[in-house]
Design a protein around this motif. Sequence first.
Motif, PDB file in Angstrom:
ATOM      1  N   ALA A 161       0.859  -1.190   0.000  1.00  0.00           N
ATOM      2  CA  ALA A 161       0.000   0.000   0.000  1.00  0.00           C
ATOM      3  C   ALA A 161       0.891   1.234   0.000  1.00  0.00           C
ATOM      4  O   ALA A 161       2.003   1.206   0.518  1.00  0.00           O
ATOM      5  N   PRO A 162       0.412   2.334  -0.577  1.00  0.00           N
ATOM      6  CA  PRO A 162       1.217   3.562  -0.552  1.00  0.00           C
ATOM      7  C   PRO A 162       1.422   4.053   0.881  1.00  0.00           C
ATOM      8  O   PRO A 162       0.640   3.749   1.777  1.00  0.00           O
ATOM      9  N   ALA A 163       2.485   4.805   1.072  1.00  0.00           N
ATOM     10  CA  ALA A 163       2.795   5.329   2.410  1.00  0.00           C
ATOM     11  C   ALA A 163       1.623   6.164   2.934  1.00  0.00           C
ATOM     12  O   ALA A 163       1.010   6.936   2.206  1.00  0.00           O
ATOM     13  N   GLY A 164       1.282   5.955   4.184  1.00  0.00           N
ATOM     14  CA  GLY A 164       0.200   6.718   4.804  1.00  0.00           C
ATOM     15  C   GLY A 164      -1.145   6.015   4.746  1.00  0.00           C
ATOM     16  O   GLY A 164      -2.066   6.388   5.457  1.00  0.00           O
ATOM     17  N   ALA A 165      -1.295   4.998   3.913  1.00  0.00           N
ATOM     18  CA  ALA A 165      -2.570   4.279   3.827  1.00  0.00           C
ATOM     19  C   ALA A 165      -2.614   3.226   4.923  1.00  0.00           C
ATOM     20  O   ALA A 165      -1.632   2.564   5.210  1.00  0.00           O
ATOM     21  N   THR A 166      -3.757   3.067   5.533  1.00  0.00           N
ATOM     22  CA  THR A 166      -3.919   2.037   6.547  1.00  0.00           C
ATOM     23  C   THR A 166      -4.371   0.750   5.887  1.00  0.00           C
ATOM     24  O   THR A 166      -4.946   0.758   4.802  1.00  0.00           O
ATOM     25  N   SER A 167      -4.101  -0.349   6.537  1.00  0.00           N
ATOM     26  CA  SER A 167      -4.451  -1.658   5.988  1.00  0.00           C
ATOM     27  C   SER A 167      -5.955  -1.749   5.748  1.00  0.00           C
ATOM     28  O   SER A 167      -6.748  -1.430   6.612  1.00  0.00           O
ATOM     29  N   GLY A 168      -6.316  -2.187   4.568  1.00  0.00           N
ATOM     30  CA  GLY A 168      -7.721  -2.396   4.250  1.00  0.00           C
ATOM     31  C   GLY A 168      -8.401  -1.231   3.565  1.00  0.00           C
ATOM     32  O   GLY A 168      -9.529  -1.355   3.124  1.00  0.00           O
ATOM     33  N   ALA A 170      -6.501   0.947   1.281  1.00  0.00           N
ATOM     34  CA  ALA A 170      -5.684   1.419   0.162  1.00  0.00           C
ATOM     35  C   ALA A 170      -6.357   1.016  -1.144  1.00  0.00           C
ATOM     36  O   ALA A 170      -6.794  -0.112  -1.311  1.00  0.00           O
ATOM     37  N   ALA A 171      -6.451   1.951  -2.053  1.00  0.00           N
ATOM     38  CA  ALA A 171      -7.117   1.689  -3.323  1.00  0.00           C
ATOM     39  C   ALA A 171      -6.147   1.150  -4.364  1.00  0.00           C
ATOM     40  O   ALA A 171      -6.547   0.427  -5.259  1.00  0.00           O
ATOM     41  N   GLU A 172      -4.872   1.510  -4.262  1.00  0.00           N
ATOM     42  CA  GLU A 172      -3.901   1.080  -5.263  1.00  0.00           C
ATOM     43  C   GLU A 172      -2.642   0.591  -4.554  1.00  0.00           C
ATOM     44  O   GLU A 172      -2.146   1.238  -3.646  1.00  0.00           O
ATOM     45  N   PHE A 173      -2.161  -0.559  -4.995  1.00  0.00           N
ATOM     46  CA  PHE A 173      -0.951  -1.128  -4.426  1.00  0.00           C
ATOM     47  C   PHE A 173       0.144  -1.056  -5.482  1.00  0.00           C
ATOM     48  O   PHE A 173      -0.129  -1.131  -6.690  1.00  0.00           O
ATOM     49  N   ALA A 174       1.403  -0.929  -5.036  1.00  0.00           N
ATOM     50  CA  ALA A 174       2.508  -0.775  -5.983  1.00  0.00           C
ATOM     51  C   ALA A 174       3.778  -1.404  -5.437  1.00  0.00           C
ATOM     52  O   ALA A 174       3.918  -1.637  -4.234  1.00  0.00           O
TER      53      ALA A 174
END
Length: 171
Positions: free
Chosen positions: A120-127, A129-133
């Motif tokens: 998940a992008p930095a700052g997103a909490t688990s569950g 995040a809309a986009e993973f990279a």
Amino acid sequence: MNTDLKKAREFTGWHMLIVIVGFFAVVIGVNLTMATLARTSWTGLVVENTYVASQQFNEEARKGRAQAALGWTGKLTVASGEVRYSLIDAHGKTLPLQGVRILFRHPAYEAEDETLTLAAPAGATSGNAAEFAVRHTPKDGVWIVEIDADAGLASPFRDVRRVMISNGALQ
């Protein structure tokens, strides 16, 4: 008048022996080359046990139909040394994901297969995040990409596609 006539070269048993040995040397050489190439290239193995795979086919087909009924679409991006993935629902809204795993599978050589776990992008909490990279540049060529995205369902959303990578970007 010149009586020096050249004696015609005759084909002897030694000549025949050389022809036969040469012929079989070429045949054996080609067979050894082909056997070595076959041994060091793709095994051709698609599934470990075809009987077990055939028994699981109906269940996998049912899961595929249920997944298709959701109307979700996966968005895969490969560019600038980064692989990104997101899921979009039937209404065009990006779905939150909990995790994404991608397998880049080469169609002919298992040795080049690569499994990536996207973050998940930095700052997103688990569950949420809309986009993973993940930072990764796949080799140029044709790949079969198998994506398992955890969207909170009983089983991961499965997205399999054949893609072409050229100059490090998805074509």
